[in-house]
Design an enzyme around this catalytic site. Structure first.
Site, PDB file in Angstrom:
ATOM      1  N   GLY A  46       0.847  -1.183   0.000  1.00 51.64           N
ATOM      2  CA  GLY A  46       0.000   0.000   0.000  1.00 51.64           C
ATOM      3  C   GLY A  46       0.876   1.224   0.000  1.00 51.64           C
ATOM      4  O   GLY A  46       2.034   1.175   0.434  1.00 51.64           O
ATOM      5  N   GLN A  51       3.339   9.845   1.015  1.00 51.40           N
ATOM      6  CA  GLN A  51       4.614   9.117   1.110  1.00 51.40           C
ATOM      7  C   GLN A  51       5.549   9.418  -0.058  1.00 51.40           C
ATOM      8  O   GLN A  51       6.734   9.105   0.015  1.00 51.40           O
ATOM      9  CB  GLN A  51       4.354   7.606   1.199  1.00 51.40           C
ATOM     10  CG  GLN A  51       3.699   7.205   2.508  1.00 51.40           C
ATOM     11  CD  GLN A  51       3.538   5.707   2.595  1.00 51.40           C
ATOM     12  OE1 GLN A  51       2.584   5.150   2.078  1.00 51.40           O
ATOM     13  NE2 GLN A  51       4.498   5.050   3.221  1.00 51.40           N
ATOM     14  N   CYS A  89       5.822  -0.270   7.214  1.00 48.84           N
ATOM     15  CA  CYS A  89       5.476   0.892   6.397  1.00 48.84           C
ATOM     16  C   CYS A  89       6.701   1.304   5.584  1.00 48.84           C
ATOM     17  O   CYS A  89       7.811   1.313   6.121  1.00 48.84           O
ATOM     18  CB  CYS A  89       5.043   2.037   7.316  1.00 48.84           C
ATOM     19  SG  CYS A  89       4.619   3.563   6.459  1.00 48.84           S
ATOM     20  N   LEU A  90       6.490   1.639   4.318  1.00 51.82           N
ATOM     21  CA  LEU A  90       7.617   2.069   3.474  1.00 51.82           C
ATOM     22  C   LEU A  90       8.305   3.299   4.053  1.00 51.82           C
ATOM     23  O   LEU A  90       9.490   3.517   3.810  1.00 51.82           O
ATOM     24  CB  LEU A  90       7.122   2.383   2.051  1.00 51.82           C
ATOM     25  CG  LEU A  90       6.586   1.201   1.238  1.00 51.82           C
ATOM     26  CD1 LEU A  90       6.092   1.691  -0.122  1.00 51.82           C
ATOM     27  CD2 LEU A  90       7.642   0.119   1.071  1.00 51.82           C
ATOM     28  N   HIS A 131      -4.498   1.464   7.453  1.00 51.52           N
ATOM     29  CA  HIS A 131      -3.139   2.006   7.577  1.00 51.52           C
ATOM     30  C   HIS A 131      -2.936   3.158   6.577  1.00 51.52           C
ATOM     31  O   HIS A 131      -2.438   4.223   6.944  1.00 51.52           O
ATOM     32  CB  HIS A 131      -2.136   0.869   7.313  1.00 51.52           C
ATOM     33  CG  HIS A 131      -0.701   1.284   7.269  1.00 51.52           C
ATOM     34  ND1 HIS A 131       0.249   0.772   8.126  1.00 51.52           N
ATOM     35  CD2 HIS A 131      -0.035   2.145   6.455  1.00 51.52           C
ATOM     36  CE1 HIS A 131       1.433   1.323   7.849  1.00 51.52           C
ATOM     37  NE2 HIS A 131       1.284   2.161   6.832  1.00 51.52           N
ATOM     38  N   GLU A 132      -3.354   2.938   5.335  1.00 50.56           N
ATOM     39  CA  GLU A 132      -3.146   3.963   4.302  1.00 50.56           C
ATOM     40  C   GLU A 132      -4.021   5.189   4.545  1.00 50.56           C
ATOM     41  O   GLU A 132      -3.576   6.320   4.349  1.00 50.56           O
ATOM     42  CB  GLU A 132      -3.398   3.386   2.905  1.00 50.56           C
ATOM     43  CG  GLU A 132      -2.449   2.264   2.496  1.00 50.56           C
ATOM     44  CD  GLU A 132      -0.982   2.580   2.702  1.00 50.56           C
ATOM     45  OE1 GLU A 132      -0.581   3.754   2.572  1.00 50.56           O
ATOM     46  OE2 GLU A 132      -0.235   1.641   3.018  1.00 50.56           O
ATOM     47  N   HIS A 135      -2.554   7.576   6.934  1.00 49.11           N
ATOM     48  CA  HIS A 135      -1.517   8.443   6.356  1.00 49.11           C
ATOM     49  C   HIS A 135      -2.095   9.793   5.905  1.00 49.11           C
ATOM     50  O   HIS A 135      -1.424  10.816   5.964  1.00 49.11           O
ATOM     51  CB  HIS A 135      -0.879   7.782   5.132  1.00 49.11           C
ATOM     52  CG  HIS A 135       0.282   6.882   5.448  1.00 49.11           C
ATOM     53  ND1 HIS A 135       1.436   7.339   6.033  1.00 49.11           N
ATOM     54  CD2 HIS A 135       0.472   5.555   5.217  1.00 49.11           C
ATOM     55  CE1 HIS A 135       2.290   6.318   6.159  1.00 49.11           C
ATOM     56  NE2 HIS A 135       1.726   5.219   5.678  1.00 49.11           N
TER      57      HIS A 135
END
Ligand code: CO
Length: 158
Positions: A46, A51, A89-90, A131-132, A135
Site C-alpha cells: 500500500g 509518502q 510501512c515504506l 493504515h493507508e 496516512h
C-alpha cells in the site's frame, strides 16, 4: 514508469493532513501510476500520496496479487471487530510491530475518474486500507503502539 522518492519518518510532511483531490485529470493519473510503480519497486502492499511528498487524499492498496485498488478521497463508513497483526510501512523501513485494527471495513471512495464506489474488506486488506487512510491524516502505525512510541524516541523522530 518513473518512480518517486519515499518520504520517511522524521520528515514533517508525513505529519500533515492531506487535502481532497478535486481535479481528476492527467496529473492525478500520472501521480497514481508513479505511486504504484514506487510501491512495486519498494515491495510495499500500500502507498499514500503523502509518502511520495504529495499532500492529496489518494492511496493505492494491492487487494489481490497484482490487482491494485485506487482509493481517492476515502471515507470509512463502517468497521467491525478488532484484530492485532504485524505491520510495517515504506516510510518506516526496517521496523515492524503488531497493531490493532478493525477486522472488517467498508469504505466509500472515488476512482481516478472521480466515480464513486464502495468497497468492503476483511483481515489483511482491511488492515492495509486503514493504515493507508491514516496516512492521509498524518497518522503512522508507530503512533498506535508502545513499541512504536519507543522506536520514535530511540530514533529521535516524530
Ligand atoms: Co505506511
Amino acid at each position: 514508469m518513473a518512480t518517486r522518492k519515499i518520504v520517511t519518518l522524521g520528515n514533517v510532511t508525513l505529519r500533515k493532513k492531506s487535502k481532497p483531490v478535486v481535479d481528476f485529470d492527467e496529473s492525478l493519473a500520472v501521480l497514481l501510476d508513479e505511486m504504484k510503480a514506487t510501491m512495486i519497486e519498494k515491495k510495499g502492499v500500500g502507498i499514500a500520496a503523502v509518502q511520495v511528498g504529495v499532500l492529496r487524499r489518494a492511496v493505492i492498496v494491492e487487494i489481490e496479487p497484482k490487482e491494485y485498488l485506487e482509493i481517492i478521497n476515502p471515507q470509512i463508513i463502517k468497521t467491525k471487530g478488532k484484530v492485532s497483526d504485524t505491520e510495517g510501512c515504506l516510510s518506516v523501513p526496517g521496523f515492524y510491530c503488531d497493531v490493532e485494527r478493525p477486522q472488517y471495513v467498508k469504505i466509500k471512495a472515488q476512482d481516478r475518474h472521480g466515480r464513486e464506489y464502495e468497497f468492503e474488506a476483511v483481515d489483511y486488506i482491511a488492515r492495509c486500507i486503514c493504515h493507508e487512510i491514516d496516512h492521509l491524516d498524518g497518522i503512522l502505525f508507530v503512533d498506535h503502539t508502545e513499541e512504536g512510541q519507543k522506536y520514535k524516541k530511540q530514533h529521535g523522530v516524530e
